[in-house]
Design an enzyme around this catalytic site. Structure first.
Site, mmCIF file in Angstrom:
data_model
loop_
_atom_site.group_PDB
_atom_site.id
_atom_site.type_symbol
_atom_site.label_atom_id
_atom_site.label_comp_id
_atom_site.label_asym_id
_atom_site.label_seq_id
_atom_site.Cartn_x
_atom_site.Cartn_y
_atom_site.Cartn_z
ATOM 1 N N GLY A 1 0.827 -1.200 0.000
ATOM 2 C CA GLY A 1 0.000 0.000 0.000
ATOM 3 C C GLY A 1 0.859 1.248 0.000
ATOM 4 O O GLY A 1 1.750 1.401 -0.828
ATOM 5 N N ASP A 2 0.608 2.124 0.953
ATOM 6 C CA ASP A 2 1.387 3.359 1.061
ATOM 7 C C ASP A 2 2.324 3.302 2.263
ATOM 8 O O ASP A 2 2.701 4.330 2.806
ATOM 9 C CB ASP A 2 0.461 4.570 1.144
ATOM 10 C CG ASP A 2 -0.409 4.575 2.394
ATOM 11 O OD1 ASP A 2 -0.661 3.483 2.946
ATOM 12 O OD2 ASP A 2 -0.841 5.658 2.807
ATOM 13 N N GLU A 3 2.706 2.086 2.669
ATOM 14 C CA GLU A 3 3.587 1.910 3.818
ATOM 15 C C GLU A 3 5.010 1.595 3.380
ATOM 16 O O GLU A 3 5.256 0.632 2.671
ATOM 17 C CB GLU A 3 3.090 0.774 4.713
ATOM 18 C CG GLU A 3 1.790 1.082 5.411
ATOM 19 C CD GLU A 3 1.381 -0.045 6.332
ATOM 20 O OE1 GLU A 3 2.224 -0.492 7.122
ATOM 21 O OE2 GLU A 3 0.220 -0.463 6.228
#
Length: 177
Positions: free
Chosen positions: A99-101
């Site tokens: 994801g955006d991690e």
């Protein structure tokens, strides 16, 4: 008989790379990142240095995907990964967990080294990105945990960095509300 195995070797190398790297960004994936972190911790014990784990979550990334589309979101992730990868120094690693991690490792002996790395990362994660039809200024919440003072094993270190990142994210959201 002679057999040209060039293509097979290339294919095997590509498969090995994909097993350890994120397909979209090319950054180390969780598996590769954990191996790198374990090695950094072992080295820290030997060299009496410290290892920081920095958990990174992009702020408002869902809105980018929802308003501009997933292709734009992917472009943002690729751009940020490229920026981070190009500015890494010795003892630094950045990976993408999904994801955006993102997550980073910084081996250091002096606190100023860690402070400089965090400033550099924050600058790279908050610099304007020009997309084909618009521009955005991304943001990120960072959480830091340091081995051995904050945790003495990998899982606890990662967990503490995540908790610090979520506290950072919550404090930003409170200021906005």
């Amino acid at each position: 008989t002679v057999e040209d195995i060039t293509e097979r070797v290339k294919s095997e190398n590509r498969i090995a790379h994909l097993a350890r790297h994120d397909v979209l960004t090319g950054l180390p994936n969780r598996r590769q990142f954990v191996e790198t972190l374990d090695a950094a911790i072992r080295d820290a014990d030997t060299l009496t240095s410290k290892v920081a784990v920095i958990a990174v979550d992009l702020d408002n990334f869902k809105e980018v995907n929802d308003t501009l589309g997933h292709a734009a979101g992917d472009s943002v992730l690729v751009t940020l990964a490229k920026r981070l990868r190009e500015r890494l120094l010795t003892g630094e690693t950045v990976g993408r967990l999904g994801g955006d991690e993102f997550v980073a490792i910084k081996s250091f002996t002096d606190q100023t080294e860690l402070d400089e790395f965090i400033r550099r990362m924050n600058g790279l994660l908050t610099t304007k990105i020009e997309l084909s039809h618009t521009e955005i200024v991304p943001g990120a919440s960072l959480g830091v945990a340091i081995y051995p003072q904050d945790a003495t094993d990998r899982e606890k270190l990662l967990s503490n960095a995540d908790m610090a990142m979520y506290r950072s994210k919550a404090s930003i959201e409170q200021k906005i509300s």
